[in-house]
Motif scaffolding. Structure first.
Motif, PDB file in Angstrom:
ATOM      1  N   ASP A  68       0.810  -1.215   0.000  1.00  0.00           N
ATOM      2  CA  ASP A  68       0.000   0.000   0.000  1.00  0.00           C
ATOM      3  C   ASP A  68       0.848   1.272   0.000  1.00  0.00           C
ATOM      4  N   ARG A  69       2.179   1.138   0.126  1.00  0.00           N
ATOM      5  CA  ARG A  69       3.064   2.303   0.167  1.00  0.00           C
ATOM      6  C   ARG A  69       3.932   2.444  -1.080  1.00  0.00           C
ATOM      7  N   VAL A  70       3.826   1.490  -2.021  1.00  0.00           N
ATOM      8  CA  VAL A  70       4.619   1.531  -3.251  1.00  0.00           C
ATOM      9  C   VAL A  70       3.671   1.608  -4.436  1.00  0.00           C
ATOM     10  N   ALA A  71       3.861   2.617  -5.284  1.00  0.00           N
ATOM     11  CA  ALA A  71       3.046   2.778  -6.487  1.00  0.00           C
ATOM     12  C   ALA A  71       3.955   2.732  -7.713  1.00  0.00           C
ATOM     13  N   VAL A  72       3.598   1.886  -8.674  1.00  0.00           N
ATOM     14  CA  VAL A  72       4.377   1.740  -9.901  1.00  0.00           C
ATOM     15  C   VAL A  72       3.569   2.333 -11.045  1.00  0.00           C
ATOM     16  N   THR A  73       4.164   3.288 -11.766  1.00  0.00           N
ATOM     17  CA  THR A  73       3.530   3.937 -12.903  1.00  0.00           C
ATOM     18  C   THR A  73       4.339   3.600 -14.141  1.00  0.00           C
ATOM     19  N   ASP A  74       3.718   2.894 -15.080  1.00  0.00           N
ATOM     20  CA  ASP A  74       4.414   2.456 -16.285  1.00  0.00           C
ATOM     21  C   ASP A  74       4.423   3.583 -17.312  1.00  0.00           C
ATOM     22  N   GLY A  75       5.597   3.778 -17.936  1.00  0.00           N
ATOM     23  CA  GLY A  75       5.738   4.788 -18.972  1.00  0.00           C
ATOM     24  C   GLY A  75       6.432   4.187 -20.178  1.00  0.00           C
ATOM     25  N   GLU A  76       6.690   5.009 -21.172  1.00  0.00           N
ATOM     26  CA  GLU A  76       7.344   4.527 -22.382  1.00  0.00           C
ATOM     27  C   GLU A  76       8.850   4.455 -22.153  1.00  0.00           C
ATOM     28  N   GLY A  77       9.392   3.260 -22.152  1.00  0.00           N
ATOM     29  CA  GLY A  77      10.827   3.065 -21.975  1.00  0.00           C
ATOM     30  C   GLY A  77      11.295   3.096 -20.530  1.00  0.00           C
ATOM     31  N   ALA A  78      10.460   3.536 -19.631  1.00  0.00           N
ATOM     32  CA  ALA A  78      10.821   3.611 -18.213  1.00  0.00           C
ATOM     33  C   ALA A  78       9.550   3.600 -17.383  1.00  0.00           C
TER      34      ALA A  78
END
Length: 186
Positions: free
Chosen positions: A96-106
């Motif tokens: 609940d304390r880690v958020a992963v946001t996917d982007g282009e290339g990173a």
């Protein structure tokens, strides 16, 4: 002469006489052997600096690990990313304390909940094999955002106020498991 004001007596102190001082002034400050020894020491220091700092081989980056130093229980692994297959793991206690946001290339990984809920660190992981701390509110200077980007194993980023450590792991740095141990002495 040293004067003792309490008893009003004088004592003569021991020290070098004037002839010894004049002899020392006429000699060169270093003898040839001194210069040779200093040159050898300087060469040894330069060689050790080259071997351990500059000439250290770069270790291929395989995994990126994020650790948090819990005050009571030592360091705990929070996040792990494997560059080989692009997979990551989040510790269940930190889900609940880690958020992963996917982007282009990173993609960005944000760690929340430091300093009573207000603190955060944002780590950017490029799929090409690079990671850096993009943003944090750990201090006024945000020292952890000025660290060198992790591009090899054996490099790290440390956020001291939030007790967060990001470590690049190469093939030789891989953690030892029970199956890797041949013998235990002690």
């Amino acid at each position: 002469m040293v004067y003792d004001t309490y008893r009003c007596t004088c004592k003569k102190t021991e020290g070098p006489d004037i002839e010894t001082i004049l002899k020392a002034k006429g000699q060169p400050p270093f003898k040839r052997l001194d210069i040779v020894i200093y040159a050898l020491l300087l060469t040894l220091i330069a060689a050790l600096f080259w071997v351990f700092v500059i000439g250290r081989p770069a270790v291929r980056l395989e995994t990126l690990e994020v650790w948090h130093d819990e005050r009571s229980g030592g360091e705990v692994p929070v996040f792990r990313y494997r560059f080989s297959d692009g997979s990551y793991e989040i510790d269940p206690a930190w889900a609940d304390r880690v958020a992963v946001t996917d982007g282009e290339g990173a993609f960005q990984v944000t760690f929340d909940g430091f300093d009573g809920g207000e603190g955060f660190n944002t780590l950017v992981i490029a799929r090409s094999g690079e990671a850096y701390m993009q943003d944090a509110n750990c201090s006024r200077r945000k020292d952890c955002t000025h660290f060198v980007h992790i591009t090899h194993g054996n490099q790290m980023i440390v956020c001291v106020p939030h007790r967060l450590t990001v470590t690049g792991v190469g093939p030789s740095d891989a953690p030892v498991t029970d199956t890797d141990v041949d013998i235990i002495i002690g």
